[in-house]
Design a protein around this motif. Sequence first.
Motif, PDB file in Angstrom:
ATOM      1  N   THR A 604       0.863  -1.177   0.000  1.00  0.00           N
ATOM      2  CA  THR A 604       0.000   0.000   0.000  1.00  0.00           C
ATOM      3  C   THR A 604       0.901   1.228   0.000  1.00  0.00           C
ATOM      4  O   THR A 604       2.051   1.164   0.453  1.00  0.00           O
ATOM      5  N   PRO A 605       0.416   2.374  -0.478  1.00  0.00           N
ATOM      6  CA  PRO A 605       1.249   3.584  -0.414  1.00  0.00           C
ATOM      7  C   PRO A 605       1.687   3.920   1.008  1.00  0.00           C
ATOM      8  O   PRO A 605       2.826   4.342   1.236  1.00  0.00           O
ATOM      9  N   GLN A 606       0.808   3.714   1.981  1.00  0.00           N
ATOM     10  CA  GLN A 606       1.145   4.056   3.366  1.00  0.00           C
ATOM     11  C   GLN A 606       2.259   3.179   3.926  1.00  0.00           C
ATOM     12  O   GLN A 606       3.001   3.604   4.833  1.00  0.00           O
ATOM     13  N   SER A 607       2.404   1.954   3.400  1.00  0.00           N
ATOM     14  CA  SER A 607       3.354   1.006   3.992  1.00  0.00           C
ATOM     15  C   SER A 607       4.807   1.400   3.756  1.00  0.00           C
ATOM     16  O   SER A 607       5.709   0.832   4.378  1.00  0.00           O
ATOM     17  N   TYR A 608       5.059   2.367   2.882  1.00  0.00           N
ATOM     18  CA  TYR A 608       6.430   2.792   2.608  1.00  0.00           C
ATOM     19  C   TYR A 608       6.987   3.735   3.684  1.00  0.00           C
ATOM     20  O   TYR A 608       8.173   4.062   3.659  1.00  0.00           O
ATOM     21  N   PHE A 609       6.140   4.134   4.633  1.00  0.00           N
ATOM     22  CA  PHE A 609       6.541   5.154   5.595  1.00  0.00           C
ATOM     23  C   PHE A 609       6.368   4.650   7.029  1.00  0.00           C
ATOM     24  O   PHE A 609       5.620   3.707   7.293  1.00  0.00           O
ATOM     25  N   ARG A 610       7.059   5.313   7.945  1.00  0.00           N
ATOM     26  CA  ARG A 610       6.949   5.011   9.372  1.00  0.00           C
ATOM     27  C   ARG A 610       6.119   6.120  10.017  1.00  0.00           C
ATOM     28  O   ARG A 610       6.511   7.288  10.022  1.00  0.00           O
ATOM     29  N   TRP A 611       4.970   5.734  10.596  1.00  0.00           N
ATOM     30  CA  TRP A 611       4.009   6.725  11.087  1.00  0.00           C
ATOM     31  C   TRP A 611       4.077   6.922  12.588  1.00  0.00           C
ATOM     32  O   TRP A 611       3.423   7.819  13.122  1.00  0.00           O
ATOM     33  N   GLY A 612       4.832   6.091  13.288  1.00  0.00           N
ATOM     34  CA  GLY A 612       5.003   6.280  14.720  1.00  0.00           C
ATOM     35  C   GLY A 612       3.966   5.590  15.579  1.00  0.00           C
ATOM     36  O   GLY A 612       4.038   5.662  16.814  1.00  0.00           O
ATOM     37  N   ASP A 613       2.987   4.919  14.958  1.00  0.00           N
ATOM     38  CA  ASP A 613       1.953   4.238  15.739  1.00  0.00           C
ATOM     39  C   ASP A 613       2.005   2.719  15.545  1.00  0.00           C
ATOM     40  O   ASP A 613       1.068   2.003  15.911  1.00  0.00           O
ATOM     41  N   GLU A 614       3.102   2.222  14.987  1.00  0.00           N
ATOM     42  CA  GLU A 614       3.222   0.786  14.719  1.00  0.00           C
ATOM     43  C   GLU A 614       3.401   0.014  16.034  1.00  0.00           C
ATOM     44  O   GLU A 614       4.052   0.491  16.970  1.00  0.00           O
ATOM     45  N   THR A 615       2.862  -1.189  16.085  1.00  0.00           N
ATOM     46  CA  THR A 615       2.947  -2.018  17.289  1.00  0.00           C
ATOM     47  C   THR A 615       3.362  -3.441  16.919  1.00  0.00           C
ATOM     48  O   THR A 615       3.296  -3.852  15.756  1.00  0.00           O
ATOM     49  N   ALA A 616       3.776  -4.184  17.946  1.00  0.00           N
ATOM     50  CA  ALA A 616       4.120  -5.597  17.761  1.00  0.00           C
ATOM     51  C   ALA A 616       2.859  -6.399  17.435  1.00  0.00           C
ATOM     52  O   ALA A 616       1.742  -6.011  17.794  1.00  0.00           O
ATOM     53  N   ARG A 617       3.059  -7.519  16.747  1.00  0.00           N
ATOM     54  CA  ARG A 617       1.937  -8.383  16.387  1.00  0.00           C
ATOM     55  C   ARG A 617       2.254  -9.816  16.772  1.00  0.00           C
ATOM     56  O   ARG A 617       3.415 -10.246  16.764  1.00  0.00           O
ATOM     57  N   SER A 618       1.212 -10.557  17.082  1.00  0.00           N
ATOM     58  CA  SER A 618       1.357 -11.968  17.430  1.00  0.00           C
ATOM     59  C   SER A 618       1.456 -12.814  16.166  1.00  0.00           C
ATOM     60  O   SER A 618       0.773 -12.544  15.167  1.00  0.00           O
ATOM     61  N   PHE A 619       2.316 -13.833  16.221  1.00  0.00           N
ATOM     62  CA  PHE A 619       2.487 -14.729  15.073  1.00  0.00           C
ATOM     63  C   PHE A 619       2.630 -16.154  15.577  1.00  0.00           C
ATOM     64  O   PHE A 619       3.372 -16.424  16.541  1.00  0.00           O
ATOM     65  N   THR A 620       1.919 -17.067  14.934  1.00  0.00           N
ATOM     66  CA  THR A 620       2.022 -18.489  15.253  1.00  0.00           C
ATOM     67  C   THR A 620       2.647 -19.211  14.076  1.00  0.00           C
ATOM     68  O   THR A 620       2.095 -19.211  12.969  1.00  0.00           O
TER      69      THR A 620
END
Length: 668
Positions: A604-620
């Motif tokens: 996505t266009p937004q995914s190229y940037f760092r917005w400061g609100d990113e968080t960790a995600r769970s992965f199995t």
Amino acid sequence: MKRLTQLLLAGFCGLTTATYAQQTRPVWLDEITIKSFSEGIPAVLGKTNAAGDSMLINGRYFKHGVGVNATSILAFFLDGKATEFSALVGVDDKGNRNLPHTFYVIGDRNILFDSGEMRLGDAPKPVKVNLTGVKRLGLLVKVNDEGRTKVYSNWANAQLVMLDNHLPKNIPNDGERYILTPPAPKTPRINSPTVFGARPGNPFLYTIAATGDRPMTFAANRLPKGLVLDPKTGRITGSVAERGTYAVTLSAKNALGTATKTLKIRIGDTISLTPPIGWNGWNSWARLIDQEKVIASADALVKMGLRDHGWTYINIDDAWQGKRGGPLNAIQPNEKFPRFKEMVDYIHSLGLKTGIYSTPMITSYAGYVGGSSDFEDGHITDEIIANKRSYRYVGKYQFEAADARQFAEWGIDYLKYDWRIEVPSAERMAVALKQSGRDIHYSISNSAPFANVKDWVRLTNSYRTGPDIRDSWNSLFVSAFTLDKWAPHGGPGHWNDPDMMIVGNVTTGTQLHPTRLTPDEQYSHVSLFSLLAAPLLIGCPLEQLDPFTLNLLTNDEVIAIDQDPLGKSARLVMEQDGFQVWKKPLEDGSWAVGLFNVGDFGKTPQSYFRWGDETARSFTLDLVKIGLNGAFTFRDVWRQQDLGKFYGTFKTEIPHHGVVMVRMFPVK
């Protein structure tokens, strides 16, 4: 009286409003240090197109603006101090005719402008967006260039309207620089590679890298004839005439104990049986490199303890070259390197190795003398020096044999051969190095075409798989997370090379600055390079290493994955929901696995940037889906902690653009 009071109050309020009203002023993007805001790979230029020519869209010239090349990412921290962005956008008239470009303006994740597809010849489109309250601004040009050149587009007349005297800033990189790896134990631990190759009769240098309290003494049982060990330094030197594989038992002893490790010495035609690891000067000092900086880097590698973790090479990049001369009519060092051979000998005395840079072209990337000429004696003229960019081609006369012999006489151990190498040039230097009488790791750079990968495997010891790296997530992603197709070709003696490491303080096109990778991204960077069995070449001034970066570079379990003697690259075995899983087989039957939260980057266009609100995600992780059946003991290699036994699945939290890296041992 009441009326007079009202008039006075009104006048006071008006004065207050006028006094405190914020003024605005336009700021041309080409009048700020625009390169520092670029997170793309090719350079961006102010007031010209990306090639340095006049900015031209559909026959219209522009004096102001920013010229970009290929997919371009410009990120600004405005912190609510801007009111408007305006520009005229379009494909430059000297750009690629066939590729559609899309321009985006994004503020705090909201798409404020979308140009739709634009091609060469389209009239420029006007952009004018309100930025009131916007904290982070992204300017994106998206184009699927697939490695094609001259993919030029322009943000013409681009300007921000800023409040008061504020200027845009770089996106903050203020994430916690958390340290995961515990200190090395005080007892001895040998960290150098367990396999080493040399050619018969050539000079041999292998240093036993060991951590632990000093003083420490070293021993080596069953060394082949011709080699000797210095018990105080751990350096093994000499030469071996007889081909074969020799199993040697190394030991390191201090007051607290003794460590042992088996080393296989293979004398034959193949060198560089593990990827080279060390330091390269370009992203530290670029054209400002000199003899004092090189010696300081070698001293710092020792002082910082990196040598004890196996870091070996001190590589001089471009800008050391003077003119041709000497008995061999080879490239001689310039005035910045007045005692070149003494410098190399000093580096060897530390148990380290020395690298150098050259090119088959008439002039190097930085404009210094190269390995060919249009003159039979190889001399360089004032015209060539003045117009160095015009001489980036292979000349009529080539001097690989003379230069390789000179490198060998100096004691050089590594050659970076640069600038879009083609097969004939690569082959000439490969032959010259093999005939030089010295084992010199042969690395070609940059962007070796994948179509010729079988030639690179045949001719070289490492080959650049992409463009020059920059200190941004986009560049790291392009350089490393897309290398799966190269993986089957890398191995002992011929390594896939995604370029230098971008940790610490780096230049990469702008003045020296802390890497723009977040701490999470830096853990991903070192993890993936190790999983890929890539050369590990530190690109920052070693004497400036901070505790976080030093900790990143001294995890022996991570380095051991890179240096595993099996020499297999990890493969991308799963990609789903913004996660990637890379799996690498190791010699002892275990697996190294990297779980990466890449966040759907590029989708996505937004995914190229760092917005400061990113968080960790769970992965199995589903082990069966990645081809691993049965039970495994998991070890977190960054924390150097056992996690227990797992069967079927493994669940964890992964930071945004971060990694969980484990080593998995089958339970029998």
